[in-house]
Design an enzyme around this catalytic site. Structure first.
Site, PDB file in Angstrom:
ATOM      1  N   ARG A  27      -3.816  18.207 -38.362  1.00 13.63           N
ATOM      2  CA  ARG A  27      -3.326  19.318 -39.180  1.00 13.63           C
ATOM      3  C   ARG A  27      -2.068  19.963 -38.595  1.00 13.63           C
ATOM      4  O   ARG A  27      -1.819  21.152 -38.805  1.00 13.63           O
ATOM      5  CB  ARG A  27      -4.418  20.380 -39.389  1.00 13.63           C
ATOM      6  CG  ARG A  27      -5.761  19.813 -39.846  1.00 13.63           C
ATOM      7  CD  ARG A  27      -5.714  19.093 -41.160  1.00 13.63           C
ATOM      8  NE  ARG A  27      -5.407  19.926 -42.285  1.00 13.63           N
ATOM      9  CZ  ARG A  27      -6.288  20.598 -43.014  1.00 13.63           C
ATOM     10  NH1 ARG A  27      -7.552  20.547 -42.728  1.00 13.63           N
ATOM     11  NH2 ARG A  27      -5.913  21.316 -44.041  1.00 13.63           N
ATOM     12  N   ARG A  31       0.433  24.920 -41.942  1.00 14.19           N
ATOM     13  CA  ARG A  31      -0.459  25.942 -41.376  1.00 14.19           C
ATOM     14  C   ARG A  31       0.181  26.817 -40.313  1.00 14.19           C
ATOM     15  O   ARG A  31       0.245  28.018 -40.475  1.00 14.19           O
ATOM     16  CB  ARG A  31      -1.694  25.288 -40.745  1.00 14.19           C
ATOM     17  CG  ARG A  31      -2.644  24.696 -41.743  1.00 14.19           C
ATOM     18  CD  ARG A  31      -3.839  24.159 -41.025  1.00 14.19           C
ATOM     19  NE  ARG A  31      -5.074  24.351 -41.785  1.00 14.19           N
ATOM     20  CZ  ARG A  31      -6.268  24.093 -41.291  1.00 14.19           C
ATOM     21  NH1 ARG A  31      -6.409  23.676 -40.058  1.00 14.19           N
ATOM     22  NH2 ARG A  31      -7.332  24.280 -42.014  1.00 14.19           N
ATOM     23  N   ARG A  40       6.891  25.904 -48.141  1.00 13.43           N
ATOM     24  CA  ARG A  40       5.788  26.054 -49.091  1.00 13.43           C
ATOM     25  C   ARG A  40       6.115  27.143 -50.120  1.00 13.43           C
ATOM     26  O   ARG A  40       5.839  27.003 -51.309  1.00 13.43           O
ATOM     27  CB  ARG A  40       4.503  26.414 -48.335  1.00 13.43           C
ATOM     28  CG  ARG A  40       3.255  26.290 -49.167  1.00 13.43           C
ATOM     29  CD  ARG A  40       2.060  26.784 -48.372  1.00 13.43           C
ATOM     30  NE  ARG A  40       0.860  26.838 -49.164  1.00 13.43           N
ATOM     31  CZ  ARG A  40       0.637  27.699 -50.148  1.00 13.43           C
ATOM     32  NH1 ARG A  40       1.568  28.578 -50.500  1.00 13.43           N
ATOM     33  NH2 ARG A  40      -0.504  27.676 -50.812  1.00 13.43           N
ATOM     34  N   ASP A  77      -3.121  15.450 -48.670  1.00 13.59           N
ATOM     35  CA  ASP A  77      -4.481  15.939 -48.480  1.00 13.59           C
ATOM     36  C   ASP A  77      -5.452  14.807 -48.796  1.00 13.59           C
ATOM     37  O   ASP A  77      -5.112  13.886 -49.541  1.00 13.59           O
ATOM     38  CB  ASP A  77      -4.778  17.142 -49.380  1.00 13.59           C
ATOM     39  CG  ASP A  77      -5.963  17.934 -48.848  1.00 13.59           C
ATOM     40  OD1 ASP A  77      -5.779  18.783 -47.976  1.00 13.59           O
ATOM     41  OD2 ASP A  77      -7.104  17.657 -49.289  1.00 13.59           O
ATOM     42  N   TYR A 154     -16.940  16.495 -51.856  1.00 12.90           N
ATOM     43  CA  TYR A 154     -16.120  17.355 -52.713  1.00 12.90           C
ATOM     44  C   TYR A 154     -16.265  16.988 -54.185  1.00 12.90           C
ATOM     45  O   TYR A 154     -16.266  17.861 -55.055  1.00 12.90           O
ATOM     46  CB  TYR A 154     -14.649  17.283 -52.291  1.00 12.90           C
ATOM     47  CG  TYR A 154     -14.388  18.019 -50.990  1.00 12.90           C
ATOM     48  CD1 TYR A 154     -14.284  19.412 -50.969  1.00 12.90           C
ATOM     49  CD2 TYR A 154     -14.273  17.336 -49.791  1.00 12.90           C
ATOM     50  CE1 TYR A 154     -14.067  20.089 -49.788  1.00 12.90           C
ATOM     51  CE2 TYR A 154     -14.048  18.003 -48.594  1.00 12.90           C
ATOM     52  CZ  TYR A 154     -13.948  19.386 -48.600  1.00 12.90           C
ATOM     53  OH  TYR A 154     -13.741  20.058 -47.419  1.00 12.90           O
TER      54      TYR A 154
HETATM   55  O1  CP3 Z   1      -2.742  16.731 -40.547  1.00 17.12           O
HETATM   56  C1  CP3 Z   1      -1.771  17.128 -41.196  1.00 17.12           C
HETATM   57  O2  CP3 Z   1      -1.024  18.020 -40.766  1.00 17.12           O
HETATM   58  C2  CP3 Z   1      -1.427  16.460 -42.516  1.00 17.12           C
HETATM   59  C3  CP3 Z   1      -1.844  17.167 -43.680  1.00 17.12           C
HETATM   60  C4  CP3 Z   1      -3.320  17.360 -44.022  1.00 17.12           C
HETATM   61  C5  CP3 Z   1      -3.733  18.400 -44.891  1.00 17.12           C
HETATM   62  N1  CP3 Z   1      -5.053  18.246 -45.142  1.00 17.12           N
HETATM   63  C6  CP3 Z   1      -2.840  19.434 -45.448  1.00 17.12           C
HETATM   64  C7  CP3 Z   1      -3.428  20.706 -45.940  1.00 17.12           C
HETATM   65  C8  CP3 Z   1      -4.458  16.604 -43.691  1.00 17.12           C
HETATM   66  C9  CP3 Z   1      -4.612  15.402 -42.764  1.00 17.12           C
HETATM   67  C10 CP3 Z   1      -5.551  17.173 -44.414  1.00 17.12           C
HETATM   68  C11 CP3 Z   1      -6.917  16.618 -44.369  1.00 17.12           C
HETATM   69  C12 CP3 Z   1      -8.028  17.349 -44.976  1.00 17.12           C
HETATM   70  N2  CP3 Z   1      -8.024  18.113 -46.111  1.00 17.12           N
HETATM   71  C13 CP3 Z   1      -9.361  17.298 -44.501  1.00 17.12           C
HETATM   72  C14 CP3 Z   1      -9.820  16.469 -43.307  1.00 17.12           C
HETATM   73  C15 CP3 Z   1      -9.449  17.073 -42.005  1.00 17.12           C
HETATM   74  C16 CP3 Z   1     -10.252  18.272 -41.605  1.00 17.12           C
HETATM   75  O3  CP3 Z   1      -9.618  19.316 -41.329  1.00 17.12           O
HETATM   76  O4  CP3 Z   1     -11.484  18.190 -41.518  1.00 17.12           O
HETATM   77  C17 CP3 Z   1     -10.142  18.097 -45.351  1.00 17.12           C
HETATM   78  C18 CP3 Z   1     -11.638  18.355 -45.211  1.00 17.12           C
HETATM   79  C19 CP3 Z   1      -9.298  18.603 -46.387  1.00 17.12           C
HETATM   80  C20 CP3 Z   1      -9.651  19.445 -47.543  1.00 17.12           C
HETATM   81  C21 CP3 Z   1      -8.905  20.740 -47.547  1.00 17.12           C
HETATM   82  N3  CP3 Z   1      -7.549  20.874 -47.811  1.00 17.12           N
HETATM   83  C22 CP3 Z   1      -9.413  22.041 -47.309  1.00 17.12           C
HETATM   84  C23 CP3 Z   1     -10.860  22.333 -46.983  1.00 17.12           C
HETATM   85  C24 CP3 Z   1      -8.337  22.953 -47.434  1.00 17.12           C
HETATM   86  C25 CP3 Z   1      -8.374  24.461 -47.380  1.00 17.12           C
HETATM   87  C26 CP3 Z   1      -8.506  25.027 -46.042  1.00 17.12           C
HETATM   88  C27 CP3 Z   1      -7.590  24.433 -44.992  1.00 17.12           C
HETATM   89  O5  CP3 Z   1      -8.058  23.553 -44.290  1.00 17.12           O
HETATM   90  O6  CP3 Z   1      -6.431  24.849 -44.883  1.00 17.12           O
HETATM   91  C28 CP3 Z   1      -7.179  22.193 -47.691  1.00 17.12           C
HETATM   92  C29 CP3 Z   1      -5.818  22.738 -47.859  1.00 17.12           C
HETATM   93  C30 CP3 Z   1      -4.726  22.192 -47.015  1.00 17.12           C
HETATM   94  N4  CP3 Z   1      -4.543  20.867 -46.736  1.00 17.12           N
HETATM   95  C31 CP3 Z   1      -3.696  22.938 -46.392  1.00 17.12           C
HETATM   96  C32 CP3 Z   1      -2.872  22.025 -45.721  1.00 17.12           C
HETATM   97  C33 CP3 Z   1      -1.615  22.310 -44.956  1.00 17.12           C
HETATM   98  C34 CP3 Z   1      -3.521  24.458 -46.479  1.00 17.12           C
HETATM   99  C35 CP3 Z   1      -3.054  24.843 -47.844  1.00 17.12           C
HETATM  100  C36 CP3 Z   1      -1.768  25.617 -47.885  1.00 17.12           C
HETATM  101  O7  CP3 Z   1      -0.839  25.424 -47.099  1.00 17.12           O
HETATM  102  O8  CP3 Z   1      -1.718  26.413 -48.811  1.00 17.12           O
END
Ligand code: CP3
Length: 340
Positions: A27, A31, A40, A77, A154
C-alpha cells in the site's frame, strides 16, 4: 530481456544472491503521501484516479521518487476484478468499498462473465505500459490481484466486515455455490495476471487479506486450491503469496509453485524459515512500529533483519502501511533496511 538498473527484488525473489536486502511497502502507492492526495484531488475520486492511466501511473511512481523503495506496485485495487466480471463497486469516503449488488444465487453467478483483461481492465494494462516507459528500468514493477477467497468475501458480503459472516455462511451452507463462484474468479484472475505480465509487470503478488478468518480445514478447501491454480498457471515471472493471518497454512503455502511467501507480524520469523525452507520470505514489520521514534524504528528493523538474514529475503511491513503514518518515519524504515 529487459535490463533493470535495480533488480534486487527480482534476484531475491528467485533466490539469487543480493548485495543488500530489497525493500518496498504494501500500500505504498497512495494513502500516506501529500503528493498522492493532490493527484487524487485532481482526479475527483479514487475510482476516477484508478481508471485514468496517466494519473494511476503518476501515483505508482511517486513512492520510487519520494521514498526510495526498490520496487513500484501498480496503483489499482483488488476489486477491479469483480467489476470486470460484471459486479461494480463504489468507494465510499471513510466506509471503504461497497457493492450495490451482491452474488447470492447460482443464477447470479451465471450472470457474471469471466473477465476479458483487454476489454474490461484495459485501463490497468495501459497504466502498466505508461509506468514501464516512465520508470525506464529504474526498478521492477509489481502487479497484483486478490486471492479468489478474498474477492469472494467482497462479492458475497458486499462491503468490508470484521467477520465476513455472510461470506463464511455461504461456505458452510452451499459448497457448490461457493466453489462455482471461486472458480469463476480464479479463471478471471489468471487471465488478468497474465495480461499484467504481458503489459510489463515483473512480479505478481496475490493478496489473501482475509485468509485469517478461515479455519485450517476451510482454508484447505476454499482458498489454497484456487491460489494453487494461479501459481501453477503463472510461469512467466515470480509469484508472491501473501495470506494474512494464515499462520496455520504456512507449510502448505510454502509448497505451492510460488517464489515468495509474505508474512504478517504475527508469524514468528525463525519458525517461518523452518516451515518454508525453500522460498524467499517477505515482511513482516508491524506497521505500528512506524508510529514510534526514529531510534526505535531503526532498532526494530535491525532486529527483523538479524532474524531473517540478508539472503532470500525482501523487507516489507506485515500488512499495508497505515494512512496516518508520517512519511519521514517511512523513509527511516526504508533507509534502515538499505544501510543494514
Ligand atoms: O499497494 C499499493 O500501494 C497499490 C494499490 C493498492 C490499493 N489497494 C489502493 C487503494 C493495493 C495493492 C490494494 C489492495 C487491496 N484493496 C486489498 C489487499 C491488501 C490489504 O490491504 O489487505 C484490499 C483488501 C483492498 C480493498 C480496499 N480498497 C479497501 C478495504 C479499501 C478502503 C480502505 C483502505 O484500505 O484504504 C480500499 C481503498 C483503497 N485502495 C485506497 C487505496 C489507495 C484508499 C482510497 C482512497 O485513496 O480514497
Amino acid at each position: 530481456m529487459e535490463l533493470l538498473q535495480n533488480d534486487l527484488l527480482l534476484r531475491a525473489a528467485r533466490g539469487e544472491k543480493t548485495e543488500r536486502v530489497p525493500v518496498w511497502m504494501m500500500r505504498q502507492a497512495g494513502r500516506i503521501l501529500a503528493e498522492y492526495r493532490a493527484v487524487r484531488e485532481k482526479a475527483g475520486s479514487f475510482i476516477q484516479l484508478a481508471t485514468t492511466p496517466e494519473l494511476a501511473a503518476e501515483v505508482t511512481i511517486q513512492p520510487v521518487d519520494l521514498l526510495g523503495v526498490d520496487a513500484a506496485i501498480i496503483f489499482s485495487d483488488i476489486l477491479v476484478v469483480p467489476e470486470a466480471m460484471g459486479l461494480p463497486y463504489e468507494m465510499e469516503e471513510k466506509r471503504g468499498p461497497v457493492f450495490p449488488k451482491v452474488v447470492k444465487s447460482m443464477a447470479d453467478i451465471d450472470q457474471l462473465r469471466i473477465a476479458d483483461p483487454e476489454a474490461d481492465l484495459g485501463y490497468v494494462l495501459n497504466a502498466i505500459r505508461i509506468v514501464k516507459k516512465e520508470l525506464n528500468g529504474r526498478v521492477p514493477l509489481i502487479g497484483f490481484a486478490g486471492a479468489p477467497f478474498t474477492i469472494f468475501c467482497y462479492m458475497t458480503e458486499g462491503k468490508g466486515s470484521k467477520t465476513f459472516s455472510v461470506a463464511k455462511k455461504a461456505l458452510y451452507a452451499d459448497p457448490e455455490f461457493s466453489h462455482k463462484l471461486l472458480q469463476k474468479i480464479t479463471d478471471s484472475t489468471i487471465l488478468y495476471l497474465k495480461a499484467q505480465i504481458a503489459a510489463g509487470a515483473n512480479l505478481v503478488q496475490i493478496f489473501d487479506s482475509w485468509a485469517g478468518i478461515l479455519s485450517p480445514t476451510q482454508y484447505r478447501e476454499y482458498s489454497l486450491p484456487y491460489i494453487k491454480q494461479i501459481c501453477d498457471a503463472i510461469t512467466e515471472v515470480p509469484v508472491t503469496v501473501f495470506a494474512k493471518g494464515a499462520f496455520f497454512a504456512r507449510k502448505e503455502i510454502g509448497e505451492l509453485s510460488c517464489e515468495v511467501v509474505g508474512l504478517d507480524w504475527n508469524m514468528d520469523i525463525e519458525e517461518s524459515r523452518q516451515l518454508i525452507p525453500t522460498k524467499t520470505l517477505q515482511g513482516n514489520l508491524d506497521p505500528c512500529v512506524l508510529y514510534s521514534s526514529f531510534n526505535q524504528i531503526e532498532k526494530e528493523v535491525r532486529k527483523m533483519l538479524d532474524a531473517f538474514g540478508n539472503q532470500r529475503y525482501i523487507a516489507n511491513l506485515g500488512h499495508g502501511v497505515y494512512p496516518d503514518t508520517d512519511p519521514d518515519k517511512v523513509r527511516c524504515f526504508i533507509n534502515a533496511v538499505k544501510s543494514y
